[in-house]
Design a protein around this motif. Structure first.
Motif, mmCIF file in Angstrom:
data_model
loop_
_atom_site.group_PDB
_atom_site.id
_atom_site.type_symbol
_atom_site.label_atom_id
_atom_site.label_comp_id
_atom_site.label_asym_id
_atom_site.label_seq_id
_atom_site.Cartn_x
_atom_site.Cartn_y
_atom_site.Cartn_z
ATOM 1 N N HIS A 1 12.551 4.437 -0.361
ATOM 2 C CA HIS A 1 11.127 4.338 -1.088
ATOM 3 C C HIS A 1 11.229 4.611 -2.595
ATOM 4 O O HIS A 1 11.818 5.565 -2.859
ATOM 5 N N ALA A 2 11.372 3.280 -3.194
ATOM 6 C CA ALA A 2 11.739 3.304 -4.526
ATOM 7 C C ALA A 2 10.316 3.182 -5.601
ATOM 8 O O ALA A 2 9.426 2.588 -5.040
ATOM 9 N N THR A 3 10.409 3.783 -6.570
ATOM 10 C CA THR A 3 9.376 3.452 -7.726
ATOM 11 C C THR A 3 9.994 3.497 -9.138
ATOM 12 O O THR A 3 11.010 4.076 -9.422
ATOM 13 N N GLY A 4 9.508 2.709 -9.759
ATOM 14 C CA GLY A 4 9.724 2.733 -11.368
ATOM 15 C C GLY A 4 9.307 3.669 -12.117
ATOM 16 O O GLY A 4 9.376 3.887 -13.582
ATOM 17 N N LEU A 5 8.279 4.723 -11.428
ATOM 18 C CA LEU A 5 7.683 5.468 -12.498
ATOM 19 C C LEU A 5 8.467 7.109 -12.169
ATOM 20 O O LEU A 5 9.082 7.285 -11.121
ATOM 21 N N PRO A 6 8.374 7.732 -13.398
ATOM 22 C CA PRO A 6 8.807 9.079 -13.256
ATOM 23 C C PRO A 6 8.004 10.011 -12.181
ATOM 24 O O PRO A 6 6.872 9.815 -12.062
ATOM 25 N N GLN A 7 8.726 10.982 -11.531
ATOM 26 C CA GLN A 7 7.905 11.925 -10.851
ATOM 27 C C GLN A 7 7.025 12.826 -11.496
ATOM 28 O O GLN A 7 6.015 13.321 -10.751
ATOM 29 N N THR A 8 7.016 12.705 -12.764
ATOM 30 C CA THR A 8 5.870 13.231 -13.468
ATOM 31 C C THR A 8 4.709 12.878 -13.644
ATOM 32 O O THR A 8 3.688 13.189 -14.229
ATOM 33 N N TYR A 9 4.808 11.507 -13.449
ATOM 34 C CA TYR A 9 3.670 10.455 -13.553
ATOM 35 C C TYR A 9 2.553 10.927 -12.749
ATOM 36 O O TYR A 9 2.616 11.000 -11.505
ATOM 37 N N PRO A 10 1.193 11.062 -13.223
ATOM 38 C CA PRO A 10 0.046 11.603 -12.383
ATOM 39 C C PRO A 10 -0.220 10.924 -10.994
ATOM 40 O O PRO A 10 -0.481 11.508 -9.869
ATOM 41 N N MET A 11 -0.042 9.617 -11.094
ATOM 42 C CA MET A 11 -0.596 8.638 -9.823
ATOM 43 C C MET A 11 0.593 8.831 -8.764
ATOM 44 O O MET A 11 0.352 8.486 -7.571
ATOM 45 N N VAL A 12 1.948 9.170 -8.842
ATOM 46 C CA VAL A 12 2.847 9.388 -7.886
ATOM 47 C C VAL A 12 2.553 10.652 -6.865
ATOM 48 O O VAL A 12 3.213 10.669 -5.662
ATOM 49 N N VAL A 13 1.630 11.372 -7.097
ATOM 50 C CA VAL A 13 0.993 12.011 -6.263
ATOM 51 C C VAL A 13 0.651 11.601 -4.916
ATOM 52 O O VAL A 13 0.552 12.000 -3.725
ATOM 53 N N THR A 14 0.252 9.956 -5.142
ATOM 54 C CA THR A 14 -0.388 9.403 -3.894
ATOM 55 C C THR A 14 1.021 9.076 -2.993
ATOM 56 O O THR A 14 0.999 9.139 -1.905
ATOM 57 N N THR A 15 2.265 8.582 -3.900
ATOM 58 C CA THR A 15 3.325 8.441 -2.972
ATOM 59 C C THR A 15 3.783 9.700 -2.224
ATOM 60 O O THR A 15 4.195 9.387 -1.072
ATOM 61 N N GLU A 16 3.737 10.921 -2.974
ATOM 62 C CA GLU A 16 4.264 12.012 -1.988
ATOM 63 C C GLU A 16 3.398 12.639 -0.995
ATOM 64 O O GLU A 16 3.829 12.727 -0.073
ATOM 65 N N ARG A 17 2.107 12.339 -1.272
ATOM 66 C CA ARG A 17 1.352 12.474 0.048
ATOM 67 C C ARG A 17 1.489 11.703 0.994
ATOM 68 O O ARG A 17 1.439 12.124 2.230
ATOM 69 N N GLN B 1 3.861 1.277 12.903
ATOM 70 C CA GLN B 1 3.049 0.461 11.934
ATOM 71 C C GLN B 1 1.882 0.578 11.753
ATOM 72 O O GLN B 1 1.203 1.086 10.823
ATOM 73 N N ALA B 2 0.982 1.124 13.029
ATOM 74 C CA ALA B 2 -0.438 1.704 12.572
ATOM 75 C C ALA B 2 -0.356 3.083 12.007
ATOM 76 O O ALA B 2 -1.247 3.240 11.127
ATOM 77 N N LEU B 3 0.358 3.801 12.237
ATOM 78 C CA LEU B 3 0.669 5.184 11.263
ATOM 79 C C LEU B 3 0.876 4.843 9.898
ATOM 80 O O LEU B 3 -0.061 5.397 9.144
ATOM 81 N N LEU B 4 1.566 4.019 9.471
ATOM 82 C CA LEU B 4 1.974 3.715 8.270
ATOM 83 C C LEU B 4 0.655 3.061 7.544
ATOM 84 O O LEU B 4 0.282 3.337 6.244
ATOM 85 N N THR B 5 0.003 1.987 8.077
ATOM 86 C CA THR B 5 -1.215 1.373 7.807
ATOM 87 C C THR B 5 -2.488 2.278 7.608
ATOM 88 O O THR B 5 -2.993 2.400 6.487
ATOM 89 N N ARG B 6 -2.600 3.028 8.657
ATOM 90 C CA ARG B 6 -3.685 4.112 8.522
ATOM 91 C C ARG B 6 -3.642 5.134 7.366
ATOM 92 O O ARG B 6 -4.385 5.496 6.698
ATOM 93 N N VAL B 7 -2.330 5.796 7.236
ATOM 94 C CA VAL B 7 -2.164 6.672 6.381
ATOM 95 C C VAL B 7 -2.369 6.203 4.818
ATOM 96 O O VAL B 7 -2.930 6.543 3.967
ATOM 97 N N GLY B 8 -1.656 5.119 4.852
ATOM 98 C CA GLY B 8 -1.634 4.414 3.654
ATOM 99 C C GLY B 8 -3.132 3.941 3.015
ATOM 100 O O GLY B 8 -3.588 4.422 1.800
ATOM 101 N N GLU B 9 -3.946 3.681 3.831
ATOM 102 C CA GLU B 9 -5.436 3.500 3.620
ATOM 103 C C GLU B 9 -6.346 4.815 3.323
ATOM 104 O O GLU B 9 -6.993 4.767 2.429
ATOM 105 N N GLU B 10 -5.850 5.826 4.165
ATOM 106 C CA GLU B 10 -6.290 7.228 3.855
ATOM 107 C C GLU B 10 -6.053 7.714 2.369
ATOM 108 O O GLU B 10 -6.753 8.182 1.702
ATOM 109 N N VAL B 11 -4.927 7.540 2.267
ATOM 110 C CA VAL B 11 -4.221 8.017 0.871
ATOM 111 C C VAL B 11 -4.999 6.969 -0.379
ATOM 112 O O VAL B 11 -5.441 7.714 -1.510
ATOM 113 N N THR B 12 -4.981 5.844 -0.052
ATOM 114 C CA THR B 12 -5.741 4.887 -1.108
ATOM 115 C C THR B 12 -7.320 5.269 -1.344
ATOM 116 O O THR B 12 -7.752 5.667 -2.503
ATOM 117 N N LEU B 13 -8.017 5.732 -0.195
ATOM 118 C CA LEU B 13 -9.362 6.053 -0.191
ATOM 119 C C LEU B 13 -9.211 7.627 -1.001
ATOM 120 O O LEU B 13 -10.305 7.846 -1.699
#
Length: 349
Positions: A38-54, A263-275
């Motif tokens: 799982h790669a990101t161009g953002l630093p770990q200090t950027y506020p929205m990466v809390v969603t990635t970690e969650r 697949q179902a787990l990734l999809t569901r958790v992704g949507e839950e984190v989005t919301l």
């Protein structure tokens, strides 16, 4: 706004088997034993990466540790403008894709990222985009053509102008050099009399400090994160709409190789984190605003907000025209109508 309906887990999440003398039994979920890069161009200090970690934490926990993640922060495997290529070709399994960087490959998806002054309710724009990814054949085909499966979306709350001098009237905008990006924000800035200057947010601090930039056009969290209020303290108190900033998207081939339960787990958790982020975003914007005000920034009352809004062209119409220019007129018009209908519904619920 009513919460967006989360889909039930699909096949394999809950299986009930009736057998004589034994009653109902739940089948255990069949999760892939896998480590996803799982790669990101953002630093770990950027506020929205809390969603990635969650997202990573919840998927690992709910899969009983079978689905794990190896994180690569700060563009260590490639910057934001390489993300689509990295994901689509499988160099990484998941990365954050800013669709506005890839208008040629993602013309439909980029609409919610590219056009300003349209999505005054950014959370509703997220809900509309989720709906399009489930029901709109053109959007689904575009994702498939690029070999991606979006999992987490994020909205940036309303953008504002932050300037080195008070801006109170339409005349005050004339000639101001304003940070710009993309194809549509320059059209908005020119329409209100300002001069667009393409500067990435990371360079805006020095540009305003040197005087080569008079204003930035950003969300409160971005202004605060990059400390722009230290070199420009006057915020024009007129919200100009938000955008869908980016998604964490997975290589579709890799996604399809996982078990249905995974697949179902990734999809569901992704949507839950989005919301979940939809709920957090407004609060984060308010927090960033208060932090800047406490540090000396000022909200400047604009004398005629309606005149400012009226001066901005119809961005949806401009987007549809751009799609027509690239030979996708009918598809672009149909997509814009469907997206805006979904957005209006979500905003009204």
């Amino acid at each position: 706004m009513a919460p967006f309906a989360n889909p039930l887990l699909r096949a394999g999440l809950v299986a009930a088997t009736l057998t004589a003398g034994f009653g109902q039994h739940l089948a255990a979920e069949d999760y892939s034993d896998v480590t996803l890069r799982h790669a990101t161009g953002l630093p770990q200090t950027y506020p929205m990466v809390v969603t990635t970690e969650r997202f990573n934490e919840q998927v690992t926990e709910q899969s009983d540790g079978k689905v794990k993640f190896q994180m690569f922060w700060g563009g260590s495997l490639g910057g934001m403008k390489e993300a689509l290529d990295l994901v689509s070709k499988g160099a990484v399994d998941i990365s954050d894709i800013v669709p506005g960087y890839f208008i040629s490959q993602l013309p439909l998806y980029s609409m919610t990222n590219a056009i300003p002054h349209t999505f005054m309710d950014p959370a509703a724009a997220i809900e509309a985009l989720i709906e399009m990814g489930k029901t709109n054949e053109s959007q689904i085909a575009e994702y498939e053509a690029n070999n991606i499966k979006p999992l987490i979306f994020r909205a940036l709350d309303n953008f504002y102008f932050l300037c080195t001098q008070p801006v109170k009237t339409m005349d005050d905008f004339k000639g101001l050099k304003v940070k710009s990006f993309g194809n549509y924000i320059p059209k908005m800035l020119e329409a209100i009399g300002a001069t667009p200057v393409n500067v990435i947010v990371a360079d805006a601090y020095e540009a305003m400090k040197r005087g080569s930039l008079d204003c930035t056009y950003s969300s409160f969290p971005d202004m605060e994160a990059y400390k722009l209020h230290e070199v420009a303290k006057y915020i024009v108190d007129v919200p100009m709409g938000g955008i869908v900033a980016y998604s964490d998207s997975m290589n579709l081939d890799a996604f399809n190789k996982l078990t249905p339960d995974t697949q179902a787990l990734l999809t569901r958790v992704g949507e839950e984190v989005t919301l979940w982020w939809n709920e957090q975003s407004e609060a984060d914007s308010a927090r960033a605003k208060q932090a800047m005000l406490a540090a000396g920034a000022e909200m400047v009352a604009f004398d005629d907000p309606e005149a400012l809004h009226a001066a901005v062209p119809d961005m949806v119409a401009l987007w549809v025209q751009a799609m027509e220019d690239r030979g996708m007129g009918d598809e672009g018009k149909a997509y814009a109508e469907a997206l805006m209908a979904a957005y209006d519904k979500a905003a009204q619920d």
